[in-house]
Enzyme design. Structure first.
Site, PDB file in Angstrom:
ATOM      1  N   SER A  95      -6.947   5.433  -0.521  1.00 49.66           N
ATOM      2  CA  SER A  95      -6.336   5.593  -0.221  1.00 49.66           C
ATOM      3  C   SER A  95      -6.391   5.347   1.023  1.00 49.66           C
ATOM      4  CB  SER A  95      -5.158   6.793  -0.404  1.00 49.66           C
ATOM      5  OG  SER A  95      -3.642   7.004  -0.578  1.00 49.66           O
ATOM      6  N   ASP A 217      -0.218  -1.355  -8.387  1.00 47.86           N
ATOM      7  CA  ASP A 217      -0.505  -0.298  -7.850  1.00 47.86           C
ATOM      8  C   ASP A 217       0.802  -0.026  -6.813  1.00 47.86           C
ATOM      9  OD1 ASP A 217      -1.263   1.726  -5.732  1.00 47.86           O
ATOM     10  OD2 ASP A 217      -2.808   1.306  -5.260  1.00 47.86           O
ATOM     11  N   HIS A 245      -3.380   4.386  -8.936  1.00 49.74           N
ATOM     12  CA  HIS A 245      -3.548   4.019  -7.365  1.00 49.74           C
ATOM     13  C   HIS A 245      -5.109   5.012  -7.091  1.00 49.74           C
ATOM     14  CE1 HIS A 245      -3.229   4.052  -2.930  1.00 49.74           C
ATOM     15  NE2 HIS A 245      -3.242   5.169  -2.869  1.00 49.74           N
TER      16      HIS A 245
END
Length: 267
Positions: A95, A217, A245
């Protein structure tokens, strides 16, 4: 300062194996790697840590001045590499840490030699010709909700971010991780995460890069993965057969296989 204890660094795997430095995302800590780290440590030197302000890091080392920008987190990464004298590091960033890795690689090119980005997003806000997945109003509402009731926001948003509603235990794990973070620190990290635009930094990447995305996602839609891949010359884009995610939790075997395959091509 003792960097090892400051960042709660743990190391596993053969000493002479290629080094993987695993970096967690917002609201998480190194426990997010628990399903992939043991498998990776069979063939790699796996280094895990918690950013200052997260997990079991030394919270007294946190300051809004340093960690109000991604450069502060990149500085953590560089200092970890220096403290352990890590070389030829394959940085695995989940991320927002994917963009932290971009900054760290630029700051320490003699130590970080390739990037593995899991669910990366250089900019979360839509703009003409670019889809980040959120409008500016969406981000404002998200941050306002987070700042007014962080625990409530965590309980509502973590399952959405995780995806995989048929496996509620995954969403619950992410909720618990979010809730374990000091709300004051989380507010700063959230603003740093969702308001930063790293697209110009992304254009400067000149190391081998793997971009891992999921089929669905909500945080980093596939248009973002395509954008990251298109901007970084010679990068490899792999779409995992996974949703949500956090594929390191929802699809650990596929995540391990993709990382191992990529590192194998760099040796």
């Amino acid at each position: 300062m003792d960097i090892v204890s400051r960042n709660n660094i743990t190391v596993a795997g053969p000493e002479d194996a290629p080094v993987l430095l695993l970096a967690h995302g917002f609201g998480c800590d190194q426990n997010m790697w628990r399903l992939v780290a043991p498998a990776l440590a069979e063939n790699f030197r796996v280094v895990q840590f918690d950013y200052v302000g997260s997990g079991r890091s030394d919270l007294t080392a946190w300051s809004e001045t340093r960690y109000g920008a991604l450069d502060g987190y990149a500085q953590d990464v560089v200092e970890i590499c220096e403290a352990l004298d890590l070389r030829e590091v394959r940085f695995v960033g989940h991320s927002v840490s994917a963009m932290v890795g971009v900054l760290a690689a630029a700051a320490a090119p003699d130590r970080i030699t390739s990037l593995i980005m899991i669910g990366p997003s250089p900019c979360y806000v839509d703009s003409p010709g670019y889809r980040g997945g959120f409008s500016a109003e969406d981000i404002d509402e998200l941050l306002e909700s987070l700042e007014s009731n962080y625990l409530g926001w965590s309980a509502a948003m973590a399952p959405v971010i995780m995806g995989n509603p048929e496996r509620p235990e995954l969403g619950e794990e992410l909720t618990n991780s979010f809730c374990a973070t000091d709300p004051a620190i989380a507010r700063v990290f959230a603003r740093t995460t969702f308001l930063t635009d790293s697209r110009d930094d992304l254009k400067k990447v000149n190391v081998p890069t793997l971009v891992l995305e999921c089929t669905q996602d909500v945080i980093a839609p596939r248009e973002v993965g395509a954008y990251v891949h298109s901007v970084i010359p010679g990068s490899r884009l792999v779409t995992l057969d996974a949703t949500g995610h956090c594929p390191q939790l929802s699809a650990p075997e596929a995540t391990v296989a993709a990382i191992a395959d990529f590192v194998g091509t760099q040796q």
